[in-house]
Design a protein around this motif. Structure first.
Motif, PDB file in Angstrom:
ATOM      1  N   ALA A   1     -19.781 -19.692  24.999  1.00 36.03           N
ATOM      2  CA  ALA A   1     -18.491 -19.060  25.279  1.00 36.03           C
ATOM      3  C   ALA A   1     -17.365 -19.718  24.480  1.00 36.03           C
ATOM      4  O   ALA A   1     -16.572 -19.036  23.816  1.00 36.03           O
ATOM      5  CB  ALA A   1     -18.188 -19.145  26.775  1.00 36.03           C
ATOM      6  N   PHE A  59     -13.859 -18.169  23.777  1.00 37.35           N
ATOM      7  CA  PHE A  59     -13.537 -17.966  25.189  1.00 37.35           C
ATOM      8  C   PHE A  59     -13.488 -19.316  25.909  1.00 37.35           C
ATOM      9  O   PHE A  59     -13.943 -20.328  25.394  1.00 37.35           O
ATOM     10  CB  PHE A  59     -14.572 -17.057  25.854  1.00 37.35           C
ATOM     11  CG  PHE A  59     -14.608 -15.653  25.295  1.00 37.35           C
ATOM     12  CD1 PHE A  59     -13.911 -14.631  25.907  1.00 37.35           C
ATOM     13  CD2 PHE A  59     -15.339 -15.367  24.149  1.00 37.35           C
ATOM     14  CE1 PHE A  59     -13.940 -13.333  25.393  1.00 37.35           C
ATOM     15  CE2 PHE A  59     -15.375 -14.075  23.623  1.00 37.35           C
ATOM     16  CZ  PHE A  59     -14.670 -13.062  24.247  1.00 37.35           C
ATOM     17  N   ASP A  60     -12.942 -19.292  27.123  1.00 38.46           N
ATOM     18  CA  ASP A  60     -12.863 -20.513  27.915  1.00 38.46           C
ATOM     19  C   ASP A  60     -14.102 -20.744  28.765  1.00 38.46           C
ATOM     20  O   ASP A  60     -14.473 -21.885  29.030  1.00 38.46           O
ATOM     21  CB  ASP A  60     -11.650 -20.451  28.866  1.00 38.46           C
ATOM     22  CG  ASP A  60     -10.344 -20.273  28.135  1.00 38.46           C
ATOM     23  OD1 ASP A  60     -10.092 -21.036  27.180  1.00 38.46           O
ATOM     24  OD2 ASP A  60      -9.566 -19.365  28.517  1.00 38.46           O
ATOM     25  N   SER A 108     -10.176 -16.995  29.889  1.00 37.54           N
ATOM     26  CA  SER A 108     -10.910 -15.868  29.295  1.00 37.54           C
ATOM     27  C   SER A 108     -12.396 -16.138  29.437  1.00 37.54           C
ATOM     28  O   SER A 108     -12.849 -17.280  29.356  1.00 37.54           O
ATOM     29  CB  SER A 108     -10.531 -15.714  27.820  1.00 37.54           C
ATOM     30  OG  SER A 108     -10.843 -16.899  27.102  1.00 37.54           O
ATOM     31  N   CYS A 109     -13.167 -15.080  29.648  1.00 36.20           N
ATOM     32  CA  CYS A 109     -14.608 -15.221  29.868  1.00 36.20           C
ATOM     33  C   CYS A 109     -15.386 -14.249  28.991  1.00 36.20           C
ATOM     34  O   CYS A 109     -14.922 -13.149  28.701  1.00 36.20           O
ATOM     35  CB  CYS A 109     -14.971 -14.935  31.324  1.00 36.20           C
ATOM     36  SG  CYS A 109     -14.247 -16.058  32.523  1.00 36.20           S
ATOM     37  N   ARG A 110     -16.572 -14.677  28.605  1.00 38.81           N
ATOM     38  CA  ARG A 110     -17.500 -13.764  27.952  1.00 38.81           C
ATOM     39  C   ARG A 110     -18.752 -13.662  28.811  1.00 38.81           C
ATOM     40  O   ARG A 110     -19.061 -14.557  29.603  1.00 38.81           O
ATOM     41  CB  ARG A 110     -17.862 -14.219  26.542  1.00 38.81           C
ATOM     42  CG  ARG A 110     -18.690 -15.494  26.453  1.00 38.81           C
ATOM     43  CD  ARG A 110     -19.381 -15.606  25.096  1.00 38.81           C
ATOM     44  NE  ARG A 110     -20.489 -14.670  24.978  1.00 38.81           N
ATOM     45  CZ  ARG A 110     -21.212 -14.485  23.875  1.00 38.81           C
ATOM     46  NH1 ARG A 110     -20.909 -15.163  22.775  1.00 38.81           N
ATOM     47  NH2 ARG A 110     -22.201 -13.626  23.848  1.00 38.81           N
ATOM     48  N   ARG A 136      -9.039 -12.387  31.111  1.00 46.12           N
ATOM     49  CA  ARG A 136      -9.713 -11.497  30.140  1.00 46.12           C
ATOM     50  C   ARG A 136     -11.216 -11.696  30.232  1.00 46.12           C
ATOM     51  O   ARG A 136     -11.701 -12.807  30.378  1.00 46.12           O
ATOM     52  CB  ARG A 136      -9.230 -11.814  28.719  1.00 46.12           C
ATOM     53  CG  ARG A 136      -9.922 -10.993  27.631  1.00 46.12           C
ATOM     54  CD  ARG A 136      -9.181 -11.112  26.299  1.00 46.12           C
ATOM     55  NE  ARG A 136      -9.219 -12.452  25.745  1.00 46.12           N
ATOM     56  CZ  ARG A 136     -10.056 -12.833  24.761  1.00 46.12           C
ATOM     57  NH1 ARG A 136     -10.917 -11.975  24.250  1.00 46.12           N
ATOM     58  NH2 ARG A 136     -10.013 -14.068  24.280  1.00 46.12           N
ATOM     59  N   ILE A 137     -11.958 -10.585  30.167  1.00 43.28           N
ATOM     60  CA  ILE A 137     -13.415 -10.624  30.090  1.00 43.28           C
ATOM     61  C   ILE A 137     -13.829  -9.819  28.866  1.00 43.28           C
ATOM     62  O   ILE A 137     -13.514  -8.630  28.764  1.00 43.28           O
ATOM     63  CB  ILE A 137     -14.074 -10.051  31.357  1.00 43.28           C
ATOM     64  CG1 ILE A 137     -13.684 -10.890  32.580  1.00 43.28           C
ATOM     65  CG2 ILE A 137     -15.593 -10.013  31.205  1.00 43.28           C
ATOM     66  CD1 ILE A 137     -14.179 -10.346  33.894  1.00 43.28           C
ATOM     67  N   GLU A 138     -14.510 -10.504  27.947  1.00 45.10           N
ATOM     68  CA  GLU A 138     -14.805  -9.897  26.645  1.00 45.10           C
ATOM     69  C   GLU A 138     -13.478  -9.417  26.035  1.00 45.10           C
ATOM     70  O   GLU A 138     -12.529 -10.182  25.950  1.00 45.10           O
ATOM     71  CB  GLU A 138     -15.851  -8.779  26.791  1.00 45.10           C
ATOM     72  CG  GLU A 138     -17.192  -9.254  27.354  1.00 45.10           C
ATOM     73  CD  GLU A 138     -18.014 -10.081  26.366  1.00 45.10           C
ATOM     74  OE1 GLU A 138     -17.670 -10.134  25.169  1.00 45.10           O
ATOM     75  OE2 GLU A 138     -19.012 -10.687  26.798  1.00 45.10           O
ATOM     76  N   ASN A 139     -13.373  -8.144  25.671  1.00 45.65           N
ATOM     77  CA  ASN A 139     -12.117  -7.650  25.097  1.00 45.65           C
ATOM     78  C   ASN A 139     -11.315  -6.815  26.088  1.00 45.65           C
ATOM     79  O   ASN A 139     -10.445  -6.036  25.714  1.00 45.65           O
ATOM     80  CB  ASN A 139     -12.384  -6.828  23.824  1.00 45.65           C
ATOM     81  CG  ASN A 139     -13.260  -5.620  24.093  1.00 45.65           C
ATOM     82  OD1 ASN A 139     -14.076  -5.649  25.001  1.00 45.65           O
ATOM     83  ND2 ASN A 139     -13.102  -4.565  23.302  1.00 45.65           N
ATOM     84  N   TYR A 146      -8.630  -6.847  29.090  1.00 44.71           N
ATOM     85  CA  TYR A 146      -7.594  -7.644  29.738  1.00 44.71           C
ATOM     86  C   TYR A 146      -7.397  -7.173  31.177  1.00 44.71           C
ATOM     87  O   TYR A 146      -7.313  -5.962  31.439  1.00 44.71           O
ATOM     88  CB  TYR A 146      -6.280  -7.555  28.956  1.00 44.71           C
ATOM     89  CG  TYR A 146      -6.300  -8.361  27.685  1.00 44.71           C
ATOM     90  CD1 TYR A 146      -5.818  -9.666  27.656  1.00 44.71           C
ATOM     91  CD2 TYR A 146      -6.839  -7.839  26.509  1.00 44.71           C
ATOM     92  CE1 TYR A 146      -5.853 -10.422  26.496  1.00 44.71           C
ATOM     93  CE2 TYR A 146      -6.893  -8.587  25.337  1.00 44.71           C
ATOM     94  CZ  TYR A 146      -6.393  -9.869  25.346  1.00 44.71           C
ATOM     95  OH  TYR A 146      -6.436 -10.627  24.190  1.00 44.71           O
TER      96      TYR A 146
END
Length: 303
Positions: free
Chosen positions: A171, A176-177, A137-139, A263-266, A268
């Motif tokens: 992050a 997030f990862d 997952s990323c932000r 996933r990026i932010e919210n 999917y």
């Protein structure tokens, strides 16, 4: 906890890893005046008497180029020679990572690159998957990637990684990862230590060098493989909104290899990632020397 390889190259000789120590007054420790590389190696799955290094020549070339920004002449041939000796000395028996490092080793307080001692060192550690192959997952980071106008982004300069560190911690501490950094023009640049790709309508799209990215060796490998597989590629500006509606997003780097983003932010992303998986499997096969057409990317070392 890392399992470091038993020997390091330090002060022009091989010493036990624990003995490769520096003074707290070392110049590079204070000013980030260093440059590093990173490359992976594995025991040859088909030949127990060999170790395989991935794209050794390119890694040595990039580190030599990075050294020039520090006013240090270190030929790629010399780097390669020492790395080969380093592997023979350590004889690793599992997947590992090598970190060669150039730095200003004088003890002093003046920020400069002239009239100052430089040193070259190498250490290594056992390393499996740096990020989960199942996906991360990323932000979008609040921190911005540096610009080449104020920082030599064509080099892998240690001081640049304060931004990566800030972005990564931001992050992780927010659930997030990994982080995705934008450049100063608001376009997608890269992750904290990896290049980024999106897939839309069967085409691979990735930011070009003009978007302040690192000239990644795994990135170059991915683009070459994709081209050989007949997958269309495009290097251009990527907008934030494109990340959120992409068919696939993945990251690439020496430590990370090829890792899907789930996933990026919210938002999917689709779980079906045919192009990412095809590239990941191909890259693994190449590093294991199972692809005859890419044998020149694999450097075998007899131990």
């Amino acid at each position: 906890m890392y399992n470091f390889l038993p020997y390091a190259y330090f002060q022009n000789k091989f010493v036990p890893f624990a003995e490769a120590t520096l003074s707290i007054a070392t110049h590079a420790l204070h000013y980030g005046t260093g440059a590093f590389g990173g490359l992976r190696g594995i025991p040859d799955p088909q030949d127990s008497t060999q170790i395989l290094l991935f794209r050794l020549d390119r890694h040595c070339q990039r580190l030599s180029q990075s050294a020039k920004f520090l006013h240090y002449n270190l030929p790629p041939e010399k780097i390669q020679e020492i790395i080969v000796d380093f592997v023979k000395k350590n004889q690793p028996n599992t997947s590992f990572y090598i970190r060669p490092f150039i730095f200003t080793s004088d003890l002093g307080i003046a920020p400069r690159l002239h009239n100052i001692e430089k040193s070259f060192a190498i250490y290594g550690l056992e390393l499996g998957d740096y990020l989960s192959p199942e996906g991360v997952s990323c932000r979008i980071s609040s921190w911005c990637r540096q610009e080449d106008v104020s920082f030599p982004l064509r080099g892998k300069i240690s001081g640049a990684y304060i931004t990566s560190s800030l972005a990564k911690t931001e992050a992780v501490e927010s659930g997030f990862d990994e982080a995705i950094l934008m450049n100063s023009q608001g376009k997608v640049s890269e992750a904290s230590g990896m290049n980024i790709f999106i897939v839309r309508n069967g085409k691979i799209i990735t930011p070009g060098f003009e978007h302040d990215i690192l000239e990644g060796i795994t990135r170059d490998s991915v683009l070459t493989i994709a081209q050989d597989l007949g997958i269309p590629i495009q290097e251009r500006a990527v907008d934030k909104s494109e990340l959120l509606i992409a068919d696939e997003v993945f990251l690439s780097g020496t430590a990370a290899k090829v890792v899907p983003v789930k996933r990026i932010e919210n938002y999917y992303l689709p779980e079906h990632r045919p192009i990412t998986e095809k590239l990941r499997e191909k890259l693994i096969a190449i590093t294991e020397n199972r692809e005859p057409n890419y044998r020149d990317w694999v450097f075998p070392i007899s131990i």
